[in-house]
Structures are given as structure tokens and as C-alpha cells.
Design a protein around this motif. Structure first.
Motif, PDB file in Angstrom:
ATOM      1  N   LEU A  90       0.837  -1.195   0.000  1.00 28.40           N
ATOM      2  CA  LEU A  90       0.000   0.000   0.000  1.00 28.40           C
ATOM      3  C   LEU A  90       0.874   1.248   0.000  1.00 28.40           C
ATOM      4  N   TYR A  91       0.462   2.251  -0.762  1.00 28.15           N
ATOM      5  CA  TYR A  91       1.181   3.515  -0.791  1.00 28.15           C
ATOM      6  C   TYR A  91       0.202   4.633  -1.131  1.00 28.15           C
ATOM      7  N   LEU A  92       0.631   5.866  -0.922  1.00 24.66           N
ATOM      8  CA  LEU A  92      -0.236   7.028  -1.126  1.00 24.66           C
ATOM      9  C   LEU A  92      -0.034   7.632  -2.512  1.00 24.66           C
ATOM     10  N   VAL A  93      -1.148   7.927  -3.171  1.00 24.23           N
ATOM     11  CA  VAL A  93      -1.150   8.658  -4.428  1.00 24.23           C
ATOM     12  C   VAL A  93      -2.282   9.675  -4.338  1.00 24.23           C
ATOM     13  N   ASN A  94      -1.948  10.939  -4.457  1.00 21.37           N
ATOM     14  CA  ASN A  94      -2.941  12.019  -4.388  1.00 21.37           C
ATOM     15  C   ASN A  94      -3.769  11.961  -3.106  1.00 21.37           C
ATOM     16  N   GLY A 133     -10.398   8.067  -6.399  1.00 22.38           N
ATOM     17  CA  GLY A 133      -8.985   7.831  -6.155  1.00 22.38           C
ATOM     18  C   GLY A 133      -8.372   6.724  -6.995  1.00 22.38           C
ATOM     19  N   ASP A 134      -9.178   6.019  -7.780  1.00 23.10           N
ATOM     20  CA  ASP A 134      -8.642   4.983  -8.666  1.00 23.10           C
ATOM     21  C   ASP A 134      -7.915   5.637  -9.842  1.00 23.10           C
ATOM     22  N   ILE A 135      -6.871   4.980 -10.309  1.00 20.16           N
ATOM     23  CA  ILE A 135      -6.075   5.501 -11.426  1.00 20.16           C
ATOM     24  C   ILE A 135      -5.921   4.404 -12.468  1.00 20.16           C
ATOM     25  N   ALA A 136      -6.024   4.787 -13.736  1.00 22.41           N
ATOM     26  CA  ALA A 136      -5.795   3.876 -14.853  1.00 22.41           C
ATOM     27  C   ALA A 136      -4.918   4.606 -15.858  1.00 22.41           C
ATOM     28  N   GLU A 137      -3.719   4.115 -16.041  1.00 17.28           N
ATOM     29  CA  GLU A 137      -2.798   4.771 -16.966  1.00 17.28           C
ATOM     30  C   GLU A 137      -2.258   3.767 -17.972  1.00 17.28           C
ATOM     31  N   ALA A 138      -2.678   3.949 -19.217  1.00 18.86           N
ATOM     32  CA  ALA A 138      -2.192   3.113 -20.312  1.00 18.86           C
ATOM     33  C   ALA A 138      -1.372   3.936 -21.288  1.00 18.86           C
ATOM     34  N   VAL A 139      -1.082   5.168 -20.925  1.00 18.44           N
ATOM     35  CA  VAL A 139      -0.247   6.029 -21.771  1.00 18.44           C
ATOM     36  C   VAL A 139       1.013   6.392 -21.003  1.00 18.44           C
ATOM     37  N   GLN A 140       1.384   5.520 -20.081  1.00 20.06           N
ATOM     38  CA  GLN A 140       2.525   5.777 -19.204  1.00 20.06           C
ATOM     39  C   GLN A 140       3.828   5.906 -19.973  1.00 20.06           C
ATOM     40  N   VAL A 141       4.674   6.778 -19.474  1.00 22.62           N
ATOM     41  CA  VAL A 141       6.024   6.886 -20.021  1.00 22.62           C
ATOM     42  C   VAL A 141       7.006   6.115 -19.156  1.00 22.62           C
ATOM     43  N   ASN A 142       6.547   5.605 -18.023  1.00 21.04           N
ATOM     44  CA  ASN A 142       7.432   4.797 -17.180  1.00 21.04           C
ATOM     45  C   ASN A 142       7.825   3.541 -17.946  1.00 21.04           C
ATOM     46  N   GLU A 143       9.034   3.092 -17.698  1.00 15.72           N
ATOM     47  CA  GLU A 143       9.553   1.969 -18.461  1.00 15.72           C
ATOM     48  C   GLU A 143      10.175   0.949 -17.528  1.00 15.72           C
ATOM     49  N   ALA A 144      10.255  -0.280 -17.983  1.00 16.99           N
ATOM     50  CA  ALA A 144      10.943  -1.346 -17.253  1.00 16.99           C
ATOM     51  C   ALA A 144      11.951  -1.964 -18.216  1.00 16.99           C
ATOM     52  N   LEU A 145      13.160  -2.163 -17.757  1.00 20.39           N
ATOM     53  CA  LEU A 145      14.191  -2.746 -18.602  1.00 20.39           C
ATOM     54  C   LEU A 145      13.826  -4.175 -18.996  1.00 20.39           C
ATOM     55  N   ARG A 146      14.271  -4.604 -20.164  1.00 16.42           N
ATOM     56  CA  ARG A 146      13.957  -5.948 -20.649  1.00 16.42           C
ATOM     57  C   ARG A 146      14.676  -7.051 -19.880  1.00 16.42           C
ATOM     58  N   ASN A 147      15.909  -6.795 -19.479  1.00 14.44           N
ATOM     59  CA  ASN A 147      16.725  -7.854 -18.893  1.00 14.44           C
ATOM     60  C   ASN A 147      16.556  -8.015 -17.396  1.00 14.44           C
ATOM     61  N   ASP A 148      16.094  -6.996 -16.718  1.00 15.06           N
ATOM     62  CA  ASP A 148      16.024  -7.032 -15.262  1.00 15.06           C
ATOM     63  C   ASP A 148      14.635  -7.440 -14.787  1.00 15.06           C
ATOM     64  N   PRO A 149      14.577  -8.409 -13.866  1.00  9.86           N
ATOM     65  CA  PRO A 149      13.267  -8.728 -13.287  1.00  9.86           C
ATOM     66  C   PRO A 149      12.769  -7.525 -12.476  1.00  9.86           C
ATOM     67  N   GLN A 150      11.541  -7.218 -12.631  1.00  6.44           N
ATOM     68  CA  GLN A 150      10.923  -6.107 -11.915  1.00  6.44           C
ATOM     69  C   GLN A 150       9.894  -6.708 -10.966  1.00  6.44           C
ATOM     70  N   THR A 151      10.269  -6.942  -9.724  1.00  9.95           N
ATOM     71  CA  THR A 151       9.447  -7.683  -8.777  1.00  9.95           C
ATOM     72  C   THR A 151       7.978  -7.286  -8.764  1.00  9.95           C
ATOM     73  N   PRO A 152       7.615  -5.998  -8.703  1.00 10.18           N
ATOM     74  CA  PRO A 152       6.185  -5.690  -8.639  1.00 10.18           C
ATOM     75  C   PRO A 152       5.492  -5.596  -9.999  1.00 10.18           C
ATOM     76  N   ILE A 153       6.167  -6.045 -11.046  1.00  4.51           N
ATOM     77  CA  ILE A 153       5.596  -5.920 -12.382  1.00  4.51           C
ATOM     78  C   ILE A 153       5.250  -7.301 -12.930  1.00  4.51           C
ATOM     79  N   GLY A 154       4.038  -7.410 -13.494  1.00  3.76           N
ATOM     80  CA  GLY A 154       3.650  -8.602 -14.233  1.00  3.76           C
ATOM     81  C   GLY A 154       3.745  -8.292 -15.718  1.00  3.76           C
ATOM     82  N   HIS A 155       3.257  -9.177 -16.522  1.00  6.90           N
ATOM     83  CA  HIS A 155       3.308  -9.001 -17.972  1.00  6.90           C
ATOM     84  C   HIS A 155       1.910  -9.147 -18.536  1.00  6.90           C
TER      85      HIS A 155
END
Length: 183
Positions: A90-94, A133-155
Motif C-alpha cells: 500500500l502507498y499514497l497517491v494524491n 482515487g482509482d487511477i488507470a494509466e495506459a499512456v505511461q512513459v514509465n519503463e521497465a528494462l527488458r533484462n532485469d526482473p521487476q518484482t512488482p511488475i507482471g506481464h
């Protein structure tokens, strides 16, 4: 949109979506190696941001997805129940406490050719059943590297069900054969 266990079916597009926790913590390259013939994720592929946006619309959202979630009441929370949460912390956003579903896509970043674009669904857990307070972002500029596992990221993995559903004539032949065996 229908929950089938570890898969969510979008009946409007005929696409199945693998639940995000199934690939949580794997790098893009690890997933790509597992979608080949004979591997654990054979038949799946990374979805594009456009496909994800259509999935979210069919789940009750309203595009464009660029911040505060718009659409049917609590569509983010309902979709997270089916598609899964990858970032349960859990974390705070807005000013709202949220938990997130973060998914890597097939889209490559123009700013970082070794990076994949990611999409976010964040549900306000202080107000379950609400879209406040819900957020949906499909135009994100955030990126995840291809080679590194990103623990909180699924596919965001998708497959077309039309290749998995037998033609009606096949069902008739099966029924006649089964009936013949019973006689």
C-alpha cells in the motif's frame, strides 16, 4: 469480461488475458523465452497498449487512460480481482491509499530502446467499491528494462481464443462418436 481462474476472458475481442501474478517478477526476456513452442507460456504473447486499452474499455473503463479512472463504478477494483494485483504494497497517491497492478507491454519506449512501456491500474483501498482515487494509466512513459526482473511488475500476456475453440461440426462429430460408444 469473465474470470476463468488464472485467465480472464474478454468476450468482445475473444482474447484471453493471463493473470498478472503468473508472471510477476520475471524480466521481459525471461517471459519471451517462455512463450516459445514447448515452453511454459506457449501460445501467449505480450499485448500492446492499444489492446490493453480496449480490454479496459470492455471491462467498464472509459479511455483515454491517463490518470483518474473514468467509467463504470469501481471497474478498476473489479478488474484487479480478475486480472490480479502485482504490487500489493500500500502507498499514497494524491492522498489516497492504493494498491497496484503494473503490467509490461509489447510496446518499446522511444526514449529507451532497451525498455518496454508499462501500464498501471491503482485501486483506492480506503474506499472499496468506489472509483474515487482509482487511477488507470495506459499512456505511461514509465519503463521497465527488458533484462532485469521487476518484482512488482507482471506481464500483459494475451492469446486469441478463436484458435482454441473447435468448430461446431467438430462438436457434432464428437457427440455422435460418444453416443455410438454408449450404445
Amino acid at each position: 469480461v469473465v474470470d476463468l481462474g488464472k485467465v480472464t476472458l474478454d468476450q468482445k475481442t475473444g482474447l484471453e488475458w493471463l493473470d498478472l501474478p503468473e508472471t510477476r517478477g520475471l524480466s521481459f526476456n525471461e517471459v519471451e523465452s517462455q512463450i516459445t513452442a514447448g515452453a511454459r507460456l506457449e501460445g501467449w504473447r505480450h499485448a500492446s497498449i492499444d489492446e490493453i486499452s480496449q480490454f479496459w474499455v470492455n471491462a467498464g473503463g472509459e479511455a483515454p487512460f491517463a490518470g483518474a479512472a473514468r467509467g463504470q463504478e469501481d471497474w478498476v477494483g473489479r478488474l484487479q480481482l480478475m486480472w490480479g494485483v502485482t504490487y500489493p504494497f500500500l502507498y499514497l497517491v494524491n492522498g489516497f491509499t492504493v494498491q497496484g497492478s503494473v503490467a509490461m507491454t509489447s510496446d518499446v519506449s522511444s526514449a529507451c530502446p532497451a525498455c518496454q512501456r508499462t501500464v498501471y491500474l491503482l485501486e483506492n483501498v480506503d474506499r472499496p467499491g468506489s472509483s474515487l482515487g482509482d487511477i488507470a494509466e495506459a499512456v505511461q512513459v514509465n519503463e521497465a528494462l527488458r533484462n532485469d526482473p521487476q518484482t512488482p511488475i507482471g506481464h500483459a500476456l494475451v492469446r486469441n481464443t478463436s484458435t482454441l475453440v473447435p468448430e461446431p461440426d467438430v462438436w457434432r462429430l464428437f457427440a455422435v462418436g460418444a453416443l455410438g460408444l454408449m450404445l
